[in-house]
Design a protein around this motif. Sequence first.
Motif, short mmCIF file in Angstrom:
data_model
loop_
_atom_site.label_atom_id
_atom_site.label_comp_id
_atom_site.label_asym_id
_atom_site.label_seq_id
_atom_site.Cartn_x
_atom_site.Cartn_y
_atom_site.Cartn_z
N VAL A 165 1.07 -1.13 -0.12
CA VAL A 165 -0.01 0.43 0.20
C VAL A 165 1.04 1.19 0.13
N THR A 166 1.74 1.37 1.09
CA THR A 166 2.87 2.05 1.10
C THR A 166 2.85 2.41 -0.36
N ASP A 167 4.13 1.97 -0.81
CA ASP A 167 4.97 1.56 -2.78
C ASP A 167 3.59 2.04 -4.00
N THR A 168 2.66 1.55 -3.48
CA THR A 168 1.22 1.61 -4.11
C THR A 168 0.96 3.04 -4.11
N SER A 169 0.98 3.63 -2.97
CA SER A 169 0.11 5.24 -2.72
C SER A 169 0.84 6.05 -3.72
N PHE A 170 2.24 5.21 -3.75
CA PHE A 170 3.23 6.59 -4.13
C PHE A 170 3.86 7.03 -5.45
N VAL A 171 3.56 5.16 -5.89
CA VAL A 171 3.75 5.23 -7.30
C VAL A 171 2.74 5.65 -8.16
N MET A 172 1.17 5.13 -7.79
CA MET A 172 -0.09 5.59 -8.92
C MET A 172 0.17 6.99 -8.71
N ASP A 173 0.33 7.63 -7.12
CA ASP A 173 0.30 9.35 -7.40
C ASP A 173 0.71 9.88 -8.55
N VAL A 174 2.18 8.97 -9.11
CA VAL A 174 3.27 9.51 -10.42
C VAL A 174 3.19 9.16 -11.57
N ALA A 175 2.11 8.04 -11.25
CA ALA A 175 1.81 7.27 -12.74
C ALA A 175 0.70 8.02 -12.69
N LEU A 176 -0.64 8.78 -12.40
CA LEU A 176 -2.02 8.73 -12.72
C LEU A 176 -1.48 10.80 -13.66
N ARG A 177 -0.39 10.70 -12.54
CA ARG A 177 -0.61 12.38 -13.80
C ARG A 177 0.30 12.65 -14.86
N GLY A 178 0.11 12.94 -15.88
CA GLY A 178 0.71 13.47 -16.84
C GLY A 178 0.46 12.19 -18.13
N LEU A 179 1.01 11.52 -18.80
CA LEU A 179 0.93 10.22 -19.22
C LEU A 179 0.64 9.36 -19.38
N GLY A 180 1.35 8.88 -17.65
CA GLY A 180 0.82 7.88 -17.36
C GLY A 180 -0.59 7.18 -17.12
N GLY A 181 -1.46 8.73 -16.95
CA GLY A 181 -2.92 9.20 -16.22
C GLY A 181 -3.70 8.76 -18.01
N ASP A 182 -2.81 8.90 -19.32
CA ASP A 182 -3.79 8.70 -20.37
C ASP A 182 -3.88 7.32 -20.78
N VAL A 183 -2.85 6.23 -20.48
CA VAL A 183 -3.01 4.94 -19.86
C VAL A 183 -4.22 4.30 -19.63
#
Length: 211
Positions: free
Chosen positions: A26-44
């Motif tokens: 949960v700790t890792d995922t909360s951090f990674v998803m916050d970044v992943a969902l911004r910008g180009l990652g969010g387009d996925v």
Amino acid sequence: MELVTSPWDLAKEDGRYSRAINEACVTDTSFVMDVALRGLGGDVFRGLTSLVDVGGGYGAGAVAIAKAFPDVKCTVMDLQQVVSEAPDDGVVQFVAGDMFESVPPAQAALLKNVLDCWSDEDCVKILRQCKKAIPTRDDGGKVIIINVVVGYGPKNIAVKETQVLYDMFMMSVDGTEREEHEWRKIFLEAGFGDYRIMPILGYQSIIEVFP
Ligand SMILES: C[S@@+](CC[C@H](N)C(=O)[O-])C[C@H]1O[C@@H](n2cnc3c(N)ncnc32)[C@H](O)[C@@H]1O
């Protein structure tokens, strides 16, 4: 070297160990998803109608997606002992199951930090179940993998060292980190036609895999 007991079998027997793994995720995922969902990652994830987070643990990844994209109906699938302890706040639906046997249907299947825990042979089995769960590419079907792709990301020593350290850690639980050609072999063997890799966070990547 093969482990006598896999981490997931151990987690079945030892509730404290299971909770420790899942809370770390949960700790890792909360951090990674916050970044992943911004910008180009969010387009996925944009435009999806539904998503199943396969091996989604306590649901941190699916909850982040559901909050960022409220139109995406998110389901988390994991082993019974994980789902029964997951904090359920109604944002996502939890389903107990075994990804080697079946995956609940959805437009997209997410595998975050799952496939690097398994051998190539097991990854092919998991991906075949995901392929059965999603529609054709024309209907928006895809598998979204969040994992290391060794050699991708910024060309600096810190990224390379981080990817190698991940590989060493995964070896200790019978897993591995993979280069692009190793991922491609698995995708083709599981019956997928095409894929696209997008580095995020330096050392990790999002891989979209299309049927
Ligand atoms: C490293 S954790 C990743 C959790 C989550 N995807 C994340 O990134 O936070 C791997 C997950 O796979 C789940 N898992 C292991 N074997 C499974 C199986 N046969 N079917 C479904 N889930 C499984 C574990 O319980 C665990 O939650």
